[in-house]
Write an enzyme that holds these catalytic residues in place. Structure first.
Site, PDB file in Angstrom:
ATOM      1  N   HIS A  18       0.835  -1.201   0.000  1.00  0.00           N
ATOM      2  CA  HIS A  18       0.000   0.000   0.000  1.00  0.00           C
ATOM      3  C   HIS A  18       0.872   1.254   0.000  1.00  0.00           C
ATOM      4  O   HIS A  18       0.627   2.198  -0.762  1.00  0.00           O
ATOM      5  CB  HIS A  18      -0.908   0.045   1.240  1.00  0.00           C
ATOM      6  CG  HIS A  18      -1.984  -0.977   1.277  1.00  0.00           C
ATOM      7  ND1 HIS A  18      -2.212  -1.753   2.395  1.00  0.00           N
ATOM      8  CD2 HIS A  18      -2.907  -1.360   0.363  1.00  0.00           C
ATOM      9  CE1 HIS A  18      -3.236  -2.563   2.158  1.00  0.00           C
ATOM     10  NE2 HIS A  18      -3.669  -2.350   0.924  1.00  0.00           N
ATOM     11  N   LYS A  42     -16.165  -7.870   3.937  1.00  0.00           N
ATOM     12  CA  LYS A  42     -15.076  -8.337   4.791  1.00  0.00           C
ATOM     13  C   LYS A  42     -15.373  -8.031   6.253  1.00  0.00           C
ATOM     14  O   LYS A  42     -15.904  -6.971   6.581  1.00  0.00           O
ATOM     15  CB  LYS A  42     -13.757  -7.631   4.427  1.00  0.00           C
ATOM     16  CG  LYS A  42     -13.229  -7.935   3.048  1.00  0.00           C
ATOM     17  CD  LYS A  42     -11.915  -7.195   2.835  1.00  0.00           C
ATOM     18  CE  LYS A  42     -11.352  -7.415   1.454  1.00  0.00           C
ATOM     19  NZ  LYS A  42     -10.115  -6.643   1.240  1.00  0.00           N
ATOM     20  N   ARG A  95      -1.716  -6.011  -8.367  1.00  0.00           N
ATOM     21  CA  ARG A  95      -0.680  -7.007  -8.077  1.00  0.00           C
ATOM     22  C   ARG A  95      -0.660  -8.130  -9.096  1.00  0.00           C
ATOM     23  O   ARG A  95       0.354  -8.794  -9.261  1.00  0.00           O
ATOM     24  CB  ARG A  95      -0.897  -7.608  -6.684  1.00  0.00           C
ATOM     25  CG  ARG A  95      -0.779  -6.597  -5.562  1.00  0.00           C
ATOM     26  CD  ARG A  95      -1.247  -7.184  -4.268  1.00  0.00           C
ATOM     27  NE  ARG A  95      -2.669  -7.548  -4.436  1.00  0.00           N
ATOM     28  CZ  ARG A  95      -3.432  -8.035  -3.488  1.00  0.00           C
ATOM     29  NH1 ARG A  95      -2.952  -8.232  -2.295  1.00  0.00           N
ATOM     30  NH2 ARG A  95      -4.685  -8.319  -3.721  1.00  0.00           N
TER      31      ARG A  95
END
Length: 165
Positions: A18, A42, A95
């Site tokens: 991050h 989440k 990613r």
């Protein structure tokens, strides 16, 4: 007109990946809002306010320069926040191809809803294997998370993956 961007995320916890994205995005804009968001899909490990505080500390400790604002947003659409702060761009760290597949439809909808463009920054190879979920799992099993997170986060998450009291 100032160039303003937003980097959203749950940051539960903030990782070195991050920070890499924040460090690289900050010089591209006049103001960069790094926004802790609520992800209803989440269950959070760290309380919202603690995530904001850890993110602020991590950015300061990393010496990231520029007009970087840490904020939070938990109600409504992210593009509403963007409009409120005058941001024209969302910045997302990518990613893998999986991230691209996940982020692309959201980028298209954000552009449709509010004209907000999305800029994908490819993660650094040294941190692109790290996710907050992986950090939480390693911490919950008593593993060393220090190579993956800022020092402040490593100090907060104790063996067992629970926030320090």
């Amino acid at each position: 007109m100032p160039r303003v961007a937003v980097i959203p995320g749950s940051f539960d916890p903030v990782t070195l990946g991050h920070l890499d994205i924040v460090r690289r995005a900050a010089p591209l804009f006049d103001r960069l809002h790094v926004v802790v968001t609520h992800n209803p899909g989440k269950a959070a490990l760290l309380p919202f306010t603690q995530r904001v505080a850890l993110l602020q500390q991590a950015i300061a400790d990393a010496g990231i320069e520029g007009d970087v604002v840490v904020d939070s947003w938990s109600v409504g659409l992210l593009v509403d926040y963007c409009v409120e702060v005058g941001a024209q761009v969302l910045v997302k760290g990518i990613r893998s191809a999986t991230d691209t597949e996940y982020e692309t439809p959201m980028a298209m909808v954000n552009r449709d809803l509010a004209g907000i463009e999305t800029l994908f920054l490819i993660g650094d190879p040294g941190t692109s294997h790290v996710s907050s979920s992986l950090v939480r799992q390693v911490a919950s099993l008593g593993g060393d998370i220090a190579p993956y997170v800022p020092k402040a986060v490593a100090e907060v998450l104790q063996p067992g993956g629970r926030p320090a009291s």
